[in-house]
Design an enzyme around this catalytic site. Structure first.
Site, PDB file in Angstrom:
ATOM      1  N   TYR A  40      40.454  41.422  22.875  1.00  0.00           N
ATOM      2  CA  TYR A  40      39.879  41.575  24.193  1.00  0.00           C
ATOM      3  C   TYR A  40      40.345  40.257  24.952  1.00  0.00           C
ATOM      4  O   TYR A  40      40.158  39.186  24.505  1.00  0.00           O
ATOM      5  CB  TYR A  40      38.460  41.759  24.584  1.00  0.00           C
ATOM      6  N   ASP A  54      33.852  32.574  37.272  1.00  0.00           N
ATOM      7  CA  ASP A  54      34.321  33.538  37.057  1.00  0.00           C
ATOM      8  C   ASP A  54      33.867  34.282  38.513  1.00  0.00           C
ATOM      9  O   ASP A  54      32.827  35.205  38.598  1.00  0.00           O
ATOM     10  CB  ASP A  54      33.617  34.363  35.997  1.00  0.00           C
ATOM     11  N   ASP A  81      40.532  42.276  31.249  1.00  0.00           N
ATOM     12  CA  ASP A  81      39.770  42.310  32.290  1.00  0.00           C
ATOM     13  C   ASP A  81      40.542  42.072  33.656  1.00  0.00           C
ATOM     14  O   ASP A  81      41.377  41.073  33.643  1.00  0.00           O
ATOM     15  CB  ASP A  81      38.672  41.091  32.038  1.00  0.00           C
ATOM     16  N   ASP A  83      39.431  42.593  36.555  1.00  0.00           N
ATOM     17  CA  ASP A  83      38.657  42.218  37.537  1.00  0.00           C
ATOM     18  C   ASP A  83      38.547  43.451  38.558  1.00  0.00           C
ATOM     19  O   ASP A  83      38.553  44.485  38.235  1.00  0.00           O
ATOM     20  CB  ASP A  83      38.990  40.750  38.666  1.00  0.00           C
ATOM     21  N   HIS A 108      40.443  47.021  32.325  1.00  0.00           N
ATOM     22  CA  HIS A 108      39.275  47.665  32.958  1.00  0.00           C
ATOM     23  C   HIS A 108      39.189  47.152  34.481  1.00  0.00           C
ATOM     24  O   HIS A 108      39.594  45.843  34.614  1.00  0.00           O
ATOM     25  CB  HIS A 108      37.874  47.436  32.419  1.00  0.00           C
ATOM     26  N   GLU A 110      36.646  46.926  38.280  1.00  0.00           N
ATOM     27  CA  GLU A 110      35.405  47.014  38.241  1.00  0.00           C
ATOM     28  C   GLU A 110      35.089  47.306  39.862  1.00  0.00           C
ATOM     29  O   GLU A 110      36.001  47.219  40.561  1.00  0.00           O
ATOM     30  CB  GLU A 110      34.661  46.014  38.106  1.00  0.00           C
ATOM     31  N   CYS A 118      30.207  36.935  37.857  1.00  0.00           N
ATOM     32  CA  CYS A 118      30.040  37.352  36.436  1.00  0.00           C
ATOM     33  C   CYS A 118      28.977  38.518  36.474  1.00  0.00           C
ATOM     34  O   CYS A 118      27.930  38.661  37.066  1.00  0.00           O
ATOM     35  CB  CYS A 118      29.497  36.331  35.843  1.00  0.00           C
ATOM     36  N   ARG A 153      34.892  49.809  35.017  1.00  0.00           N
ATOM     37  CA  ARG A 153      33.605  49.211  34.888  1.00  0.00           C
ATOM     38  C   ARG A 153      32.593  49.408  36.091  1.00  0.00           C
ATOM     39  O   ARG A 153      33.278  49.146  37.264  1.00  0.00           O
ATOM     40  CB  ARG A 153      33.939  47.772  34.617  1.00  0.00           C
ATOM     41  N   GLU A 183      28.221  48.050  32.847  1.00  0.00           N
ATOM     42  CA  GLU A 183      27.922  46.638  32.736  1.00  0.00           C
ATOM     43  C   GLU A 183      26.262  46.200  32.764  1.00  0.00           C
ATOM     44  O   GLU A 183      25.807  46.971  33.675  1.00  0.00           O
ATOM     45  CB  GLU A 183      28.605  45.752  33.761  1.00  0.00           C
ATOM     46  N   ASN A 205      29.389  45.676  26.249  1.00  0.00           N
ATOM     47  CA  ASN A 205      29.507  44.075  26.389  1.00  0.00           C
ATOM     48  C   ASN A 205      28.636  43.444  25.532  1.00  0.00           C
ATOM     49  O   ASN A 205      27.400  43.488  26.375  1.00  0.00           O
ATOM     50  CB  ASN A 205      29.746  43.881  28.006  1.00  0.00           C
TER      51      ASN A 205
END
Length: 291
Positions: A40, A54, A81, A83, A108, A110, A118, A153, A183, A205
């Site tokens: 990952y 983040d 990731d 975002d 992924h 989101e 985060c 996500r 999440e 996660n």
């Protein structure tokens, strides 16, 4: 492409896939050596490497380049990731194409509002479901390799509650998402509820210091998860060791007491395949034909 096919096959296998987070290319090689299922690549870690929080400050170029570097060191599937996709739907489409060309096995996207936060912090906001559906439709439409995994996500659990997160997950599956990443779920019962509601793989996660308990792989498998990521674990271990090492050097004036804790030069060279490079150089660069 073989790594993407392996990722697809793993998701269909019914067993839990374990993806530790690699914070350098060399750590990806260690993850593979230790027998994990994939690697990952965390957006939070990519930001932290640059001394940034983040909150969506990294760029598509930075993420793609780091993904390419890590992917090049392992034969395992790499899952990154992405975002919120780095912009509007057209930008999302370009994101997918860039990640495919860099060799990633999946990503992924989101449903947070930019600037994002985060996933285990308070103060998040999520876009309307229709906006995320547009992101996913753009992503799926831009994909050229059908084995590239597009995971949706949702951060809605902490903002709108579990029921709303499940409804979003259903809409995202209808939009073409291959997997769902719910999440910051509170407990195993919530994973089970998501599992009952959708029929695509679920990503769990297991980040430290977050809103979710650190469940075991077996607990997650029993609750219906398909993939578990450990996004920041290795970075946190390394940074803790670095802090302790700097304290020791400052106090003792030497690193001598730390040497037993270090990876040896021989072990580092083994991971770097130093001998293979030397052999190649000897055979090719210094080759002389017998007369």
């Amino acid at each position: 492409m073989s790594a993407r096919a392996a990722f697809r096959a793993g998701l269909a296998s019914g067993r839990l896939l374990r993806f530790p987070g690699a914070f350098t290319p060399l750590t990806a090689r260690l993850i593979e050596e230790r027998g994990f299922d994939g690697v990952y690549i965390s957006g939070a870690v990519l930001a932290a490497e640059r001394g940034l929080p983040d909150i969506g400050l990294t760029t598509l170029t930075e993420v793609t380049d780091r993904g390419r570097d890590i992917t090049a060191t392992t034969t395992l599937p790499t899952f990154i990731d992405a975002d919120t996709g780095f912009g509007e739907p057209m930008n999302v489409a370009r994101t997918i194409q860039s990640l495919e060309l860099a060799g990633l096995a999946g990503c992924h996207l989101e449903d947070q509002v930019n600037p994002k936060r985060c996933g285990h912090l308070d103060g998040k906001s999520v876009v309307e479901p229709a906006e995320m559906v547009r992101r996913l439709r753009a992503a799926v439409g831009a994909r050229t390799d059908p084995n590239f995994v597009i995971c949706a996500r949702t951060d809605a659990r902490s903002v709108e509650g579990l029921d709303a997160a499940i409804e979003r997950a259903k809409a995202y599956v209808d939009a073409g998402a291959d997997a769902i990443f719910p999440e910051a779920l509170a407990d195993l019962g919530e994973f089970e509820a998501v599992r009952k509601a959708i029929d695509v793989p679920i990503v769990a996660n297991m980040t430290e210091f977050g809103k979710s308990e650190l469940f075991t792989a077996q607990q997650l498998a029993d609750a219906g998860a398909s993939v578990v990521i450990y996004p920041v674990t290795l970075l946190r271990i390394a940074m803790g060791a670095i802090e302790r090492g700097l304290d020791a050097i400052a106090a003792d004036g030497t690193q001598a007491a730390l040497v037993p804790q270090m990876q040896t030069r021989a072990r580092l060279y083994e991971l770097l395949r130093y001998a293979d490079y030397n052999a190649f150089d000897h055979d090719i660069f210094t080759y002389q034909e017998n007369s």
